[in-house]
Every structure is written in structure tokens, then in C-alpha cells.
Design a protein around this motif. Structure first.
Motif, PDB file in Angstrom:
ATOM      1  N   PRO A 132       0.805  -1.227   0.000  1.00  0.00           N
ATOM      2  CA  PRO A 132       0.000   0.000   0.000  1.00  0.00           C
ATOM      3  C   PRO A 132       0.838   1.276   0.000  1.00  0.00           C
ATOM      4  O   PRO A 132       0.314   2.363  -0.243  1.00  0.00           O
ATOM      5  CB  PRO A 132      -0.804  -0.127   1.306  1.00  0.00           C
ATOM      6  N   LYS A 133       2.163   1.151   0.252  1.00  0.00           N
ATOM      7  CA  LYS A 133       2.993   2.346   0.393  1.00  0.00           C
ATOM      8  C   LYS A 133       3.936   2.570  -0.784  1.00  0.00           C
ATOM      9  O   LYS A 133       4.692   3.546  -0.787  1.00  0.00           O
ATOM     10  CB  LYS A 133       3.820   2.236   1.681  1.00  0.00           C
ATOM     11  N   VAL A 134       3.922   1.698  -1.769  1.00  0.00           N
ATOM     12  CA  VAL A 134       4.868   1.816  -2.869  1.00  0.00           C
ATOM     13  C   VAL A 134       4.531   3.022  -3.747  1.00  0.00           C
ATOM     14  O   VAL A 134       3.362   3.348  -3.959  1.00  0.00           O
ATOM     15  CB  VAL A 134       4.873   0.523  -3.716  1.00  0.00           C
ATOM     16  N   SER A 135       5.565   3.702  -4.218  1.00  0.00           N
ATOM     17  CA  SER A 135       5.349   4.869  -5.087  1.00  0.00           C
ATOM     18  C   SER A 135       4.974   4.408  -6.493  1.00  0.00           C
ATOM     19  O   SER A 135       5.220   3.265  -6.884  1.00  0.00           O
ATOM     20  CB  SER A 135       6.620   5.718  -5.146  1.00  0.00           C
ATOM     21  N   SER A 136       4.407   5.300  -7.270  1.00  0.00           N
ATOM     22  CA  SER A 136       3.973   4.943  -8.627  1.00  0.00           C
ATOM     23  C   SER A 136       5.158   4.612  -9.529  1.00  0.00           C
ATOM     24  O   SER A 136       5.071   3.734 -10.386  1.00  0.00           O
ATOM     25  CB  SER A 136       3.162   6.096  -9.233  1.00  0.00           C
ATOM     26  N   ASP A 137       6.290   5.312  -9.320  1.00  0.00           N
ATOM     27  CA  ASP A 137       7.476   5.049 -10.144  1.00  0.00           C
ATOM     28  C   ASP A 137       8.023   3.641  -9.899  1.00  0.00           C
ATOM     29  O   ASP A 137       8.352   2.919 -10.844  1.00  0.00           O
ATOM     30  CB  ASP A 137       8.566   6.081  -9.848  1.00  0.00           C
ATOM     31  N   VAL A 138       8.109   3.266  -8.632  1.00  0.00           N
ATOM     32  CA  VAL A 138       8.614   1.929  -8.287  1.00  0.00           C
ATOM     33  C   VAL A 138       7.644   0.867  -8.777  1.00  0.00           C
ATOM     34  O   VAL A 138       8.050  -0.179  -9.311  1.00  0.00           O
ATOM     35  CB  VAL A 138       8.831   1.803  -6.766  1.00  0.00           C
TER      36      VAL A 138
END
Length: 273
Positions: free
Chosen positions: A23-29
Motif C-alpha cells: 500500500p505504500k509503494v510509489s507509482s514510479d517503483v
């Protein structure tokens, strides 16, 4: 989350199925991880496609080539079978599958089977011809064996489902050849007499006058069997395998508390990767 690097990528890519999405991953990653997974799947499909194309090409070239000379036909069949066998070997190596399907040799409980697969020839398999060719090559080594002597190397292997295979190789100045494998899976008692008989049989098959030494691991029963060989053949020396002895030495070092802790940490890193 538990698992390897692939599941970690799926977790970060928010790819449902094997793991819960992060739930915390960034869109780029997330985008980068999805690209990595897509590339991996594409490469896997491409590899399977190329393998299938190679198979079809080999079979097609065979079916569209006809010769009146039966002897020449057999030669082509053998080359085709060899190519299919090499392709199968590479496939097995890529997937890290055990080779126990095909190598027992002349002293084993059963011969090679299912190596070449369902070929287009009526004869299906050409392994006997390959075996005959290899026997011919080994005969060419006889003069150097008579002149310089050989070393017999014995090595055991334990595989899935309590399978135990004992391999015998012959080393000379011309290189090392595989002599035979013995399936010891159903042997109830592998004592010194059992190993002595195995080694004695190999010595007699090679020729006692050619054998200089026998190299084995340092297991107690094998060691006693080797000493019996020296008593039976005074000119033959039994020698413990240096690599095996070093392995035992490293295992003992690994039992020290300070070293054991580091090894366990390294195992955790290795399992994660």
C-alpha cells in the motif's frame, strides 16, 4: 510477506495472485517492477518459442530429406538424435533437474532411457550407436593406460527419494572418462565388504596391471574397503579425496559459534535473493 525476489517484485508491482499488494509503494517503483515482471514473462515465452521452432526445424529437415543409401540414412538419423539429445541436455541444465534419468552405464541396474525423446525415426533412439562409438574411443586409450597407468575415482551421489548412485571414473594423462555407475539405493548394508567388492570389480574390469591408485571419500566403510584393496593388490594405493577432506574441515570450522552465526546470516540473504 515471505518468498524470493519474484514475489517481492510482485508485491511492489501490486500484482495480485501470490502476494498482497504494497500500500505504500510509489507509482514510479510500481511501474518499474511491472516492467521487470513483463520483461521476464516475455523472455520466458520467447525462449519456449525458440525451443519449439528448433524442434520443428529439426524434424522438418529430416522429413524432407530422403536418401537411397540406408547407411547414409542411419548416419543422418544419428546426427539428428545427437542434436535432440544435446538440446534436451541444455534444457535439463537450464531447469536444474537431476540427471538421474539417463546415466547408469554398463554396470548399473538399468541402462539409459528416454534421453532423445520421440524422434521421427522408426528406430526412435540411437543411444546404442553412441555407446558403441564411445567404447571405440576408450579402446584407443588402452596403450597409454598400459604405459602410464590410471587412477580410479569413486564418488557417491544421493538424490531425491533416497536414491544413491556410486560413480566410477578413470583418470589418465589423456583425461578422465566415465566408467560406470552403480545404483545402491536398495542395498541394505553398505559395509566395507560391499565397497571392497565394488572397487575390486572395477579394478578387474580396467585391468589390475593398469591401476596405480584408487581415490574415494573418507567414509569409514569406504576407507576400510580401500585398505582391503591394498592388501589384495600390493601395488595399488588407496587415497582419500583431498576435496572431501577439505569439505569436512570446513564443516567442522562452520560449527564454531562465531562462524556458524555468520553462515546462518549468509543463508538468509541467499534464500531471500
Amino acid at each position: 510477506m515471505s518468498g524470493g525476489i519474484t514475489r517481492l517484485k510482485e508485491h511492489l508491482a501490486n500484482q495480485a495472485g501470490n502476494v498482497a499488494p504494497c500500500p505504500k509503494v510509489s507509482s514510479d517503483v510500481r511501474k518499474e517492477m511491472r516492467n521487470l515482471l513483463d520483461n521476464f514473462k516475455a523472455a520466458k515465452k520467447d525462449k519456449a518459442k525458440r525451443a519449439q521452432e528448433f524442434e520443428e526445424e529439426m524434424v522438418g529437415s529430416y522429413r524432407h530429406t530422403q536418401y537411397d543409401d540406408d547407411e547414409e540414412d542411419d548416419d543422418i538419423d544419428q546426427r539428428l538424435a545427437h542434436e535432440r539429445y544435446q538440446s534436451w541436455m541444455q534444457h535439463e541444465a537450464d531447469h536444474r533437474r537431476p540427471y538421474r534419468q539417463f546415466a547408469y552405464g554398463e554396470g548399473g541396474s538399468r541402462l539409459t532411457h528416454n534421453c532423445i525423446g520421440q524422434g521421427p525415426s522408426k528406430k526412435q533412439a540411437y543411444l546404442p550407436e553412441a555407446y558403441k562409438e564411445m567404447k571405440g574411443y576408450i579402446k584407443t586409450l588402452a596403450p597409454i593406460w598400459d604405459e602410464r597407468g590410471v587412477t580410479i575415482m569413486c564418488d557417491g551421489w544421493t538424490g531425491p527419494k533416497d536414491m544413491h548412485v556410486i560413480n566410477f571414473l578413470v583418470y589418465s594423462v589423456r583425461g578422465t572418462i566415465f566408467h560406470k555407475s552403480v545404483d545402491a539405493s536398495n542395498v541394505l548394508r553398505e559395509d566395507e565388504n560391499y565397497y571392497f567388492k565394488l572397487m575390486k570389480d572395477v579394478v578387474e574390469e580396467i585391468g589390475p596391471q593398469r591401476v596405480i591408485q584408487i581415490v574415494t571419500d573418507n567414509e569409514a566403510a569406504v576407507k576400510l574397503g580401500g585398505k582391503k584393496i591394498m592388501e589384495t593388490y600390493p601395488h595399488i594405493y588407496w587415497t582419500a579425496c583431498a576435496a572431501y577432506c577439505l569439505d569436512l574441515l570446513l564443516e567442522d570450522l562452520g560449527k564454531r559459534k562465531s562462524i556458524h552465526a555468520v553462515i546462518e546470516q549468509a543463508k538468509e540473504v541467499s534464500r531471500f535473493i
